[in-house]
Design an enzyme around this catalytic site. Structure first.
Site, PDB file in Angstrom:
ATOM      1  N   SER A  65       0.985  33.262  21.239  1.00 48.94           N
ATOM      2  CA  SER A  65       1.220  33.257  19.948  1.00 48.94           C
ATOM      3  C   SER A  65       2.641  33.885  19.655  1.00 48.94           C
ATOM      4  CB  SER A  65       0.430  33.892  19.213  1.00 48.94           C
ATOM      5  OG  SER A  65       0.190  33.680  17.905  1.00 48.94           O
ATOM      6  N   ASP A 125      -5.283  23.724  19.243  1.00 49.08           N
ATOM      7  CA  ASP A 125      -4.778  24.610  18.291  1.00 49.08           C
ATOM      8  C   ASP A 125      -3.841  23.879  17.217  1.00 49.08           C
ATOM      9  OD1 ASP A 125      -3.655  27.078  17.592  1.00 49.08           O
ATOM     10  OD2 ASP A 125      -2.001  27.349  19.055  1.00 49.08           O
ATOM     11  N   HIS A 163      -6.126  28.127  20.449  1.00 50.25           N
ATOM     12  CA  HIS A 163      -5.249  29.059  20.367  1.00 50.25           C
ATOM     13  C   HIS A 163      -5.293  30.198  21.750  1.00 50.25           C
ATOM     14  CE1 HIS A 163      -1.729  30.814  18.608  1.00 50.25           C
ATOM     15  NE2 HIS A 163      -2.200  32.037  18.636  1.00 50.25           N
TER      16      HIS A 163
END
Length: 459
Positions: A164, A376, A436
């Site tokens: 991320s 994601d 994610h």
């Protein structure tokens, strides 16, 4: 009620542990399998680290045993807590052994980065970092303290693996570490940088959201038009260098997406928001921002994520059993999965792209791996592919022309788990049926992938 030790005395106790260079006298387990401590990266700014030494270590003169430095996102999410106990560490949040721990392929170094995240702390809020480059400088200071005086650590190549927003930290930290190595200040070999579902180009991601959700029937034409309109505004704000305003617009766009899609999960576009405990920790920062346009929505998402086994349990673990084990956490430092302060202080850099820095790493010959979960949304594969196409690296054209190789797990060749392609020092992994948090959603293929990235001698 338990009596708290005054913060002043807590800091005095902490300072008593310091010695030359700002590094705290590290503690470890009796068997030597774990070490942890603090580094004072700047006066009154203290960064916590935790190193696990693998019980699966293989001694191979031709393939040195690697170390993975894991960087969490947010910004302000705790790698010591989330990456460790939720994704790749030796134990899960119930303190049960994790079969898919990345210790099977490498030693693991978790850092609560930047200062103010997790167990890391500052004695004055003015000491929070305001840019990714400042965070990279602090992290490099920590690496200098840990590696430069330890010949055993220096023998292992270091791989920075990020998730991320941690990907932005990874590229700036990678370049900062390289400079320190060139200047003779840091003694280590940088094995590579891996960017997992990483927030490298915010513009490309926000433009991907509307079309992706429209194709999946999660948005209609009206929702798509609203989404694209705000994305265009964000693009212009980024071009004009108005990054704080772009962060505000990003929040507005998330609100529009949520309203038009009936709260799609930004971390798994096939689900509704609230079903992912790890995501709830990162979302926890957004409700603390001063963007009233969408704070009510984010607060409601937070409340939907307070189910048994949620982030409250991790809070109790890190502020209870783990804090007692570590012994050196100051009494008045409370672990949190996501620091709203860290996020707010980085609001001016949040929407700044880091494509040029990825280019610089590639040009310098650093191995760069990009991996992305298929479902994601916030750091979508569509957005990732878009920024990869913008690289100026000389090998890009040949890389893009390459065919992909399918990925499987173990002896089962009947189910495709993903794809990979590479050319020279650029690698790209497409991980199927993962959102994610790739190591959590697809632990088997993620473990195989990190083994390949680090060229681990473990089979």
């Amino acid at each position: 009620m338990e009596k708290k030790v005054p913060f002043f005395f807590s800091i005095l106790l902490f300072i008593a542990l310091l010695f030359h260079g700002g590094k705290v006298l590290a503690l470890n387990c009796q068997d030597g399998s774990e070490e942890w401590g603090y580094v004072q990266v700047r006066p009154k700014a203290h960064m916590f680290w935790w190193l696990y030494k693998s019980p699966y270590r293989v001694e191979d003169p031709s393939k040195p045993w690697p170390i993975v430095l894991w960087l969490q996102g947010g910004p302000g999410a705790s790698g010591v807590g989330i990456g460790n106990f939720e994704e790749i560490g030796p134990l899960d949040r119930s303190l049960k052994p994790r079969n898919s721990t990345w210790l099977r392929k490498a030693d693991l170094l978790f850092v609560d980065n930047p200062v103010g995240t997790g167990y890391s702390f500052v004695e004055d809020k003015k000491l929070f970092v305001k840019t990714d480059d400042e965070a990279a400088t602090d992290l490099t200071t920590l690496l200098i303290e840990l590696f430069s005086g330890d010949e055993k650590l220096q023998k292992s190549p270091l791989f920075i693996v990020a998730e991320s927003y941690g990907g932005k930290f990874a590229v700036t930290a990678g370049l900062s570490a390289l400079k320190a190595i060139e200047d003779g200040k840091l003694k280590l070999r940088l094995g590579g940088v891996a960017l997992g579902d990483s927030w490298i180009s915010p513009e490309d991601f926000v433009f991907s959201w509307g079309p992706l959700l429209k194709d999946l029937s999660r948005l209609d034409d009206n929702g798509l038009q609203k989404s694209n309109s705000i994305a265009e505004r964000i693009k212009q704000q980024i071009e004009d260098g108005k990054f704080v305003e772009a962060t505000d617009s990003w929040g507005e766009l998330e609100n529009v997406i949520a309203t038009s899609s009936n709260n799609v999960d930004f971390y798994n576009l096939l689900e509704d928001a609230g079903g992912d405990d790890i995501a709830a920790m990162e979302l926890g920062s957004y409700e603390k921002l001063s963007m009233e346009k969408y704070s009510r929505y984010l607060t409601s998402m937070r409340s939907r994520s307070s189910s048994p086994g949620g982030d409250d349990d991790l809070d109790k673990l890190l502020n209870g059993v783990i804090k007692k084990k570590l012994k050196i956490i100051p009494e008045n430092v409370t672990w949190g999965g996501q620091s709203g302060d860290v996020f707010n202080y980085l609001a001016g850099d949040f929407m700044r792209p880091r494509i040029n820095e990825v280019d610089e790493l590639l040009t310098k010959g650093v191995n760069v791996t990009v991996y992305n979960g298929q479902v994601d949304l916030i750091c979508s594969t569509k957005g990732t592919e878009a920024w990869v196409h913008k690289l100026k690296w000389e090998g890009l054209k040949i890389f893009l022309a390459k065919d992909r190789t399918p990925l499987y797990c173990g002896s089962d060749k009947s189910t495709t788990k993903g794809f990979v392609k590479s050319y020279k020092n650029l690698y790209f992994y497409w991980i199927l049926k993962a959102g994610h948090f790739v190591p959590t959603d697809q632990p088997c293929v993620a473990l195989d992938m990190v083994g390949a990235i680090t060229q681990s001698p473990a089979t």
